[in-house]
Design an enzyme around this catalytic site. Sequence first.
Site, PDB file in Angstrom:
ATOM      1  N   TYR A 122       0.850  -1.191   0.000  1.00 56.27           N
ATOM      2  CA  TYR A 122       0.000   0.000   0.000  1.00 56.27           C
ATOM      3  C   TYR A 122       0.883   1.237   0.000  1.00 56.27           C
ATOM      4  O   TYR A 122       1.942   1.255   0.647  1.00 56.27           O
ATOM      5  CB  TYR A 122      -0.895  -0.015   1.247  1.00 56.27           C
ATOM      6  CG  TYR A 122      -2.105   0.883   1.162  1.00 56.27           C
ATOM      7  CD1 TYR A 122      -3.193   0.536   0.369  1.00 56.27           C
ATOM      8  CD2 TYR A 122      -2.169   2.068   1.893  1.00 56.27           C
ATOM      9  CE1 TYR A 122      -4.318   1.346   0.300  1.00 56.27           C
ATOM     10  CE2 TYR A 122      -3.302   2.882   1.829  1.00 56.27           C
ATOM     11  CZ  TYR A 122      -4.362   2.515   1.033  1.00 56.27           C
ATOM     12  OH  TYR A 122      -5.474   3.321   0.964  1.00 56.27           O
ATOM     13  N   ASN A 136     -14.656   5.116   4.822  1.00 57.87           N
ATOM     14  CA  ASN A 136     -15.675   4.715   3.851  1.00 57.87           C
ATOM     15  C   ASN A 136     -16.777   5.758   3.624  1.00 57.87           C
ATOM     16  O   ASN A 136     -17.043   6.121   2.471  1.00 57.87           O
ATOM     17  CB  ASN A 136     -16.273   3.372   4.267  1.00 57.87           C
ATOM     18  CG  ASN A 136     -15.230   2.267   4.260  1.00 57.87           C
ATOM     19  OD1 ASN A 136     -14.406   2.179   3.359  1.00 57.87           O
ATOM     20  ND2 ASN A 136     -15.263   1.421   5.279  1.00 57.87           N
ATOM     21  N   SER A 144     -19.879  -3.584  -0.642  1.00 59.02           N
ATOM     22  CA  SER A 144     -18.726  -3.168   0.150  1.00 59.02           C
ATOM     23  C   SER A 144     -19.145  -2.053   1.098  1.00 59.02           C
ATOM     24  O   SER A 144     -20.232  -1.490   0.983  1.00 59.02           O
ATOM     25  CB  SER A 144     -17.606  -2.674  -0.769  1.00 59.02           C
ATOM     26  OG  SER A 144     -17.993  -1.460  -1.415  1.00 59.02           O
ATOM     27  N   PHE A 203      -9.676   7.896  -7.169  1.00 58.47           N
ATOM     28  CA  PHE A 203      -9.970   8.564  -5.904  1.00 58.47           C
ATOM     29  C   PHE A 203      -9.321   7.808  -4.760  1.00 58.47           C
ATOM     30  O   PHE A 203      -9.428   6.589  -4.652  1.00 58.47           O
ATOM     31  CB  PHE A 203     -11.476   8.664  -5.655  1.00 58.47           C
ATOM     32  CG  PHE A 203     -11.815   9.337  -4.348  1.00 58.47           C
ATOM     33  CD1 PHE A 203     -11.855  10.719  -4.268  1.00 58.47           C
ATOM     34  CD2 PHE A 203     -12.027   8.596  -3.190  1.00 58.47           C
ATOM     35  CE1 PHE A 203     -12.124  11.349  -3.065  1.00 58.47           C
ATOM     36  CE2 PHE A 203     -12.301   9.217  -1.982  1.00 58.47           C
ATOM     37  CZ  PHE A 203     -12.342  10.598  -1.919  1.00 58.47           C
TER      38      PHE A 203
END
Length: 379
Positions: free
Chosen positions: A67, A157, A184, A303
């Site tokens: 990551y 989220n 999700s 994004f």
Amino acid sequence: MVFLPTRRLFAAFANRAVFYAQHGDPTKVLNVLSYRSLPPPAKNTLNVRFLLAPINPADINVIEGVYPAKPEPRYDLVPSGLGSSETSVFVAGNEGLAQVAEVGEGVQGLKEGDWVIMTKPQVGTWCTGKNVGMDDVEKVPRVEGLSEVHAATMTVNPPSAYNMLQDYLRLEEGDWIIQNGANSAVGQAVIQIAASRGLKTLNFVRPRDNLQDLVNQLEDLGATKVLSYEAFSDISLRKEIKEWTGGKDIRLGLNCVGGPETAQMARLLGNDAHLVSYGAMSKQPLSLPASLFIFKNLTCHGFWQSRWYKNSVRGDRVRIMQILANLMGQGKLKEPAHEIVTISPKDSDEEAGQKVRDVIAKAEGGRRGKKTLLRFDND
């Protein structure tokens, strides 16, 4: 929402942290260590106690070393060995809800007992508590009905969903958006935030035996239509979509999957549409036909909420947090389906580490259908 006072001083805590000394498979490299009490906070800092910390797919990627965002090494947890100046470690976790335990000189707007969330990425939230800079946290708004689970999961989220619906084109009530990975955590937030704005959503999910159960779940959240990826092969799909939308173009698509399913979804977008990619759960490359760009003037974006935090000003962060907190308090943005895994003070470090590794093994890949949150119990 009830803000409980801190029950004990930090000096009384048996501090624990989930750490790794090297990148790799989380089910193998994660361990738990006990560490010394936090000293009084320095000027412009505060000590916080973490109440809940979610396990997100990105956390797994960070531990694996794949990551982009990297945590800072910790060498101040213990006097010697792992977590000391002899051998630094990384404390896992990016997101979490904490309670202010002690405030240092110069800190304004925060007091003991306040709830805060982290605005600095990769601070290491899978722990009992830590010292943080006052600019690295944001106070959680006091909104009736806002739960610990809401607050612990509101920095990644929900704002991702909100920003993607807001930033790329002006959507009016009655407009449609299309997304994959609709079950999700971000997908479910998209459904609910869109519904609160009067937007319609066309949602795609992986085929499964209990598909109708998932369809019912997402429709209960406000989804307009829910289909599996198998629908892409149905020659009548375009006609049905035209009937649903009244012939209106769908101009925003949200992608967290990648691969051929996303290319098929992109073909359903109308002219001058925007396709926003925020994930690649299939781990397959995204290949789009040139005709979508030439004849439909498709625009593609990437994004990343961490980049948004880095480039935004504090006022924007506070505004979005207040909007999301209000939606949560009003019941328009529900808690994610979840389970809480508690690390008990009765667990040895070895037992606690095994418990975390077992949880990761089940949660890895985000296919459990539930958000897993860690709680370090000090009682």
